[in-house]
Design a protein around this motif. Sequence first.
Motif: not given
Length: 226
Positions: A91-93, A116, A118, A134, A136, A161, A219
Amino acid sequence: MNRQPSLYLVPTPIGNLEDMTLRAIRVLKEVDFILSEDTRQTGILLKHFEIRNKLVSHHQFNEHKSLDVVINRLKSGEVAALVSDAGTPGISDPGFLLVRACLKEGLDVESLPGPTAFIPALVNSGLPCDSFLFVGFLPHKKGRQTKLKEITASPYTLVFYESPYRLSKLIAQLIEHTGPDRQASVSRELTKLYEETIRGTLHELSVHFFEKEVKGEIVVVVEGKR
Ligand code: SAM
């Protein structure tokens, strides 16, 4: 028949260490080695939970290169866990490339549920969370406007994000695409000492954050198109 996965994706706390799950601790103790985005950061976590295991560096700058080596180890029967700096891997990683490579090789993957950023931000926002998109991180330059145009046409709640330095710019650009009246929220430092969620219209948020130095992790959640 239940096969043991070759790869576990293990979420880690996004601030509050109490959010580490019992299963995450057990899996990190039991696997043959841990793939880590930042071995120093993960080292601190492991020490806190008295987990003694081998760390192997696996981050966005070496993940293509380290993929073959990792896959060969997993094919030979070893079991690994992947952790990121914080939250859920993938997740964004880093995570997606490794999961895809494992599945291509017929290696089982299991993602543990856990922290997480979000999900608490979305639920805190007070906006509908039955359907959401989502997003990100938006691209910084190329493709940013196209993506903003595309997603702001969606009826679903939007979750971004964003770095604190670009928060005002993001709110201003959202207003350009949606007008000032959509409801939104900014959640900052979730699970940490100075956690806060500010809610209001995009206009109200732009006034609130105007020329303010914002710190910490953020966020942004925005109402979908009515
Ligand atoms: N893998 C992580 C997850 O599952 O949420 C996300 C990693 S991404 C590199 C980092 C971004 O996640 C931050 O810039 C921020 O937008 C968000 N984030 C992470 N921790 C947060 C926190 N404690 N409060 C608010 N946002 C957070």
